[in-house]
Design a protein around this motif. Structure first.
Motif, PDB file in Angstrom:
ATOM      1  N   SER A  61       5.690  24.553  -3.158  1.00  0.00           N
ATOM      2  CA  SER A  61       5.863  23.946  -2.743  1.00  0.00           C
ATOM      3  C   SER A  61       6.852  22.921  -3.643  1.00  0.00           C
ATOM      4  N   LEU A  62       7.991  22.857  -3.578  1.00  0.00           N
ATOM      5  CA  LEU A  62       7.983  20.773  -4.381  1.00  0.00           C
ATOM      6  C   LEU A  62       8.620  19.663  -2.913  1.00  0.00           C
ATOM      7  N   PHE A  63       8.542  18.383  -2.828  1.00  0.00           N
ATOM      8  CA  PHE A  63       9.003  17.328  -2.025  1.00  0.00           C
ATOM      9  C   PHE A  63       9.342  16.784  -2.843  1.00  0.00           C
ATOM     10  N   PHE A  64      10.405  16.066  -2.634  1.00  0.00           N
ATOM     11  CA  PHE A  64      11.357  14.815  -3.213  1.00  0.00           C
ATOM     12  C   PHE A  64      11.031  13.624  -2.709  1.00  0.00           C
ATOM     13  N   GLY A  65      10.028  12.485  -3.280  1.00  0.00           N
ATOM     14  CA  GLY A  65      10.372  11.305  -2.584  1.00  0.00           C
ATOM     15  C   GLY A  65       9.944  11.204  -1.332  1.00  0.00           C
ATOM     16  N   GLY A  66      10.933  10.375  -0.852  1.00  0.00           N
ATOM     17  CA  GLY A  66      10.052  10.059   1.037  1.00  0.00           C
ATOM     18  C   GLY A  66       9.713   9.114   0.688  1.00  0.00           C
ATOM     19  N   MET A  67       8.754   8.831   1.853  1.00  0.00           N
ATOM     20  CA  MET A  67       7.648   8.039   2.558  1.00  0.00           C
ATOM     21  C   MET A  67       5.915   8.557   2.443  1.00  0.00           C
ATOM     22  N   SER A  68       5.182   7.959   1.950  1.00  0.00           N
ATOM     23  CA  SER A  68       3.647   8.478   1.785  1.00  0.00           C
ATOM     24  C   SER A  68       2.707   7.822   1.477  1.00  0.00           C
ATOM     25  N   GLN A  69       1.870   7.683   1.789  1.00  0.00           N
ATOM     26  CA  GLN A  69       0.077   6.906   2.122  1.00  0.00           C
ATOM     27  C   GLN A  69      -0.676   6.527   1.239  1.00  0.00           C
ATOM     28  N   TYR A  70       0.087   8.212   0.189  1.00  0.00           N
ATOM     29  CA  TYR A  70      -0.282   7.123  -1.338  1.00  0.00           C
ATOM     30  C   TYR A  70       0.761   7.615  -2.212  1.00  0.00           C
ATOM     31  N   TYR A  71       0.728   7.285  -3.485  1.00  0.00           N
ATOM     32  CA  TYR A  71       1.272   7.202  -4.327  1.00  0.00           C
ATOM     33  C   TYR A  71       0.859   6.847  -5.890  1.00  0.00           C
ATOM     34  N   TYR A  72       0.936   7.694  -6.677  1.00  0.00           N
ATOM     35  CA  TYR A  72       0.393   6.835  -8.261  1.00  0.00           C
ATOM     36  C   TYR A  72       0.914   5.886  -8.863  1.00  0.00           C
ATOM     37  N   ASP A  73       0.018   4.680  -9.073  1.00  0.00           N
ATOM     38  CA  ASP A  73       0.676   3.656 -10.312  1.00  0.00           C
ATOM     39  C   ASP A  73      -0.205   3.993 -11.309  1.00  0.00           C
ATOM     40  N   ASN A  74       1.346   4.337 -12.348  1.00  0.00           N
ATOM     41  CA  ASN A  74       0.596   5.561 -13.825  1.00  0.00           C
ATOM     42  C   ASN A  74      -0.652   6.044 -12.978  1.00  0.00           C
ATOM     43  N   GLU A  75      -1.675   6.849 -12.761  1.00  0.00           N
ATOM     44  CA  GLU A  75      -2.919   7.331 -13.521  1.00  0.00           C
ATOM     45  C   GLU A  75      -3.756   6.899 -12.265  1.00  0.00           C
ATOM     46  N   THR A  76      -3.256   5.785 -10.837  1.00  0.00           N
ATOM     47  CA  THR A  76      -4.615   5.652 -10.863  1.00  0.00           C
ATOM     48  C   THR A  76      -3.409   6.097  -8.870  1.00  0.00           C
ATOM     49  N   LEU A  77      -4.543   6.280  -7.789  1.00  0.00           N
ATOM     50  CA  LEU A  77      -4.069   6.633  -7.128  1.00  0.00           C
ATOM     51  C   LEU A  77      -4.118   5.715  -5.943  1.00  0.00           C
ATOM     52  N   MET A  78      -3.392   5.423  -5.210  1.00  0.00           N
ATOM     53  CA  MET A  78      -2.887   3.526  -4.493  1.00  0.00           C
ATOM     54  C   MET A  78      -2.430   4.386  -3.438  1.00  0.00           C
ATOM     55  N   GLN A  79      -3.807   3.263  -2.171  1.00  0.00           N
ATOM     56  CA  GLN A  79      -3.840   4.015  -1.232  1.00  0.00           C
ATOM     57  C   GLN A  79      -2.896   3.219  -0.048  1.00  0.00           C
ATOM     58  N   ASP A  80      -2.055   3.205   0.810  1.00  0.00           N
ATOM     59  CA  ASP A  80      -1.905   1.557   1.590  1.00  0.00           C
ATOM     60  C   ASP A  80      -1.020   2.240   2.839  1.00  0.00           C
ATOM     61  N   ASP A  81      -1.833   2.078   3.503  1.00  0.00           N
ATOM     62  CA  ASP A  81      -1.959   2.340   4.892  1.00  0.00           C
ATOM     63  C   ASP A  81      -0.483   2.190   6.026  1.00  0.00           C
ATOM     64  N   GLN A  82       0.710   1.195   5.321  1.00  0.00           N
ATOM     65  CA  GLN A  82       2.147   0.805   5.870  1.00  0.00           C
ATOM     66  C   GLN A  82       2.469   2.200   5.378  1.00  0.00           C
ATOM     67  N   VAL A  83       2.009   3.342   4.339  1.00  0.00           N
ATOM     68  CA  VAL A  83       3.053   4.173   4.468  1.00  0.00           C
ATOM     69  C   VAL A  83       5.193   3.857   3.472  1.00  0.00           C
ATOM     70  N   PRO A  84       4.178   3.722   2.953  1.00  0.00           N
ATOM     71  CA  PRO A  84       6.132   3.036   2.173  1.00  0.00           C
ATOM     72  C   PRO A  84       6.489   4.105   1.795  1.00  0.00           C
ATOM     73  N   PHE A  85       7.489   3.446   1.346  1.00  0.00           N
ATOM     74  CA  PHE A  85       9.139   4.169   0.605  1.00  0.00           C
ATOM     75  C   PHE A  85       8.297   4.672  -0.971  1.00  0.00           C
ATOM     76  N   VAL A  86       9.215   5.746  -0.970  1.00  0.00           N
ATOM     77  CA  VAL A  86       7.712   6.257  -2.602  1.00  0.00           C
ATOM     78  C   VAL A  86       8.990   7.517  -3.843  1.00  0.00           C
ATOM     79  N   LYS A  87       8.492   6.887  -5.568  1.00  0.00           N
ATOM     80  CA  LYS A  87       9.691   8.075  -5.953  1.00  0.00           C
ATOM     81  C   LYS A  87       8.972   9.123  -5.851  1.00  0.00           C
TER      82      LYS A  87
END
Length: 532
Positions: A313-339
């Motif tokens: 299953s492929l997922f494209f963008g959207g909003m997420s509590q977790y996202y990567y900054d280079n090779e580090t997984l970031m947590q933002d509980d505001q659930v931001p827009f992501v790429k």
């Protein structure tokens, strides 16, 4: 804003033995279609390569202020037909339809599904002129897709191709409509009436369905007839809206769906991380696995590897509590827009693994968009694209259209929703054969678990909890009717093994209970308890 860093040493699985074979790169090709407006949170059907776009919104993310949230002036009041090959667009307004149809078919977040040439639409949320308020519409509407497309293109009447019936069980927004075992299923979502208000003030009434509703539709008369209705209630696992519903072929060969993430948890304004399987055999929460990337509805596509019997299953963008900054997984509980672009794979042994893809969306976009597949690639009676032996040829599997585009990661929290807009972008989605493994696997297996004892019990119940980290715990007790009957807090759970008494005699009456344990609203486990 709460931000935290999670070491990739802990979250990345580097051993090749855990990798799911997927010998493709995913690539996006932007195309421009003149006169195609941006739209998000719409319903769609398709026939012979042409899209039928119904409802949705023409503005961006809803504002924080109740008086400015979901204004009717930005409803999509036209039915659109799009030919992505010839790049032509046709539109036709809703004025010839009855008032109830006009109101529902310009709403947002309708639940929809196409079976053969019929598009089924339930619910949706918008301002209702007849009710003088924002409501979730209590209607099920059917649209004959091919004839409606022809009517729009030729500027002819579409009245004879659109039917509607009123039924309060269909008053759902933010859920999904799908097909399973020759029935329609209406999964999750909520009924939301009144003005949106993020502060919880008394401007609305909101009720989560907490349900999967099963039914059939006879569409041969003047109005659709709903029959053979039943429902399953689960106040914990089905308390979800604005998620992705992913078609799956399970390890026993049965066809069903998986709820991917969604909001909000019963006791926290945070997304769920664990998925829930809906199969002909029932509802199964996969609490031992966390999907960290992609938490709100966005474009998604599921591929089935017929050789290895694996779902991808492929997922494209959207909003997420977790996202990567280079090779580090970031947590933002505001659930931001992501790429972020990601993949979740289920192998033939029912093992789930998540991957962060090496490419991203061009902008902060994808929330409220849809993936529109190439019809000829779909498996019979299921919205899954079949892939088999990898060839040397690239495959264009479908398109992504619309959604919300943002210029900032947290426009809602920072009260700058004016920096968001309805996205007019269209992307072709390609699978490019490759032998290079570029996606990073993420360890979604967390090891949090609980054991109840004695079980069965005469009323005295203790629990042994094994926790991967220290934190605050919560326990929800649900009866066999899906109702939450106990809501408990454990102030401190220590890393490692914890033991404590949960119940004394008389707290729970005789019966069967489903107990949900959580740690810091992140790790979950569930157990069944019998009181004799």
């Amino acid at each position: 804003m709460k931000l935290s860093l999670i070491s990739t040493i802990l979250l990345l699985i580097t051993e090749i033995t855990f990798a799911q074979p997927f010998n493709y790169e995913v690539q996006l090709e932007a195309i421009s279609i003149e006169n195609l407006d941006g739209t998000h949170s719409y319903a769609f059907g398709q026939n012979n390569g042409k899209w039928l776009i119904v409802g949705g919104r023409k503005d961006g993310l809803h504002a924080r202020q109740p008086f400015n949230a979901f204004p009717a002036t930005f409803n999509n009041t036209e039915i659109m037909v799009v030919d992505p090959v010839s790049k032509e667009v046709w539109t036709n307004d809703l004025n010839e339809l009855g008032q109830n149809l006009q109101e529902q078919l310009q709403s947002t977040n309708m639940c929809f599904h196409q079976i053969e040439d019929t598009l089924y639409i339930a619910g949706g949320y918008a301002y209702s002129t007849s009710q003088a308020d924002h409501i979730t519409f209590p209607y099920l509407t059917t649209i004959i897709v091919s004839q409606t497309i022809d009517a729009v293109i030729n500027n002819q009447s579409k009245v004879n191709f659109i039917k509607q019936t009123q039924d309060t069980r269909m008053a759902v927004t933010g859920g999904h409509l799908a097909e399973m075992d020759n029935q329609l299923i209406l999964v999750g979502g909520h009924k939301f009436d009144g003005r949106y208000n993020p502060m919880g003030h008394n401007t609305y009434v909101q009720t989560y369905t907490n349900a999967v509703r099963y039914f059939e539709v006879n569409n041969s008369s003047n109005a659709p007839v709903i029959h053979s209705y039943s429902q399953t209630i689960d106040g914990v696992n089905l308390h979800r809206r604005d998620y992705n519903l992913i078609p799956q072929i399970f390890t026993d060969g049965s066809k069903g769906h998986t709820i991917s993430s969604g909001v909000f948890q019963v006791n926290a304004d945070l997304p769920y991380l664990y998925p829930v399987d809906i199969s002909p055999n029932g509802i199964t929460a996969q609490t031992s696995f966390n999907q960290y990337l992609s938490n709100y509805h966005s474009a998604s596509a599921t591929l089935y590897d017929t050789v290895n019997q694996a779902n991808h299953s492929l997922f494209f963008g959207g909003m997420s509590q977790y996202y990567y900054d280079n090779e580090t997984l970031m947590q933002d509980d505001q659930v931001p827009f992501v790429k972020t672009m990601s993949r979740v794979s289920r192998d033939a042994n029912n093992q789930l693994t998540e991957y962060n893809l090496p490419i991203e969306m061009p902008n902060l976009q994808g929330a409220g968009s849809e993936f529109i597949p190439v019809e000829s690639l779909l498996m019979n009676d299921h919205d899954i694209i079949a892939i088999g032996e990898t060839s040397d040829d690239s495959i264009m599997i479908g398109y992504i259209y619309g959604g919300i585009k943002s210029t900032s990661t947290n426009p809602f929290t920072n009260n700058v929703t004016s920096q968001t807009s309805a996205d007019q972008s269209v992307f072709k989605v390609w699978l490019i054969p490759t032998n290079t493994v570029g996606a990073l696997p993420i360890n979604g297996r967390h090891g949090f678990n609980a054991e109840l004892y004695p079980n069965p019990s005469n009323g005295v119940v203790s629990v042994r909890i094994n926790a991967p980290s220290s934190g605050e715990g919560a326990i929800l007790v649900m009866d066999t009717q899906g109702r939450i009957v106990q809501d408990l807090v454990i102030n401190v759970i220590n890393k490692g093994q914890n033991e404590l008494q949960l119940f004394e005699p008389g707290v729970l009456s005789k019966g069967i209970y489903h107990i949900s344990f959580s740690l810091d609203n992140k790790y979950f486990d569930q157990r069944t308890l019998v009181i004799e």
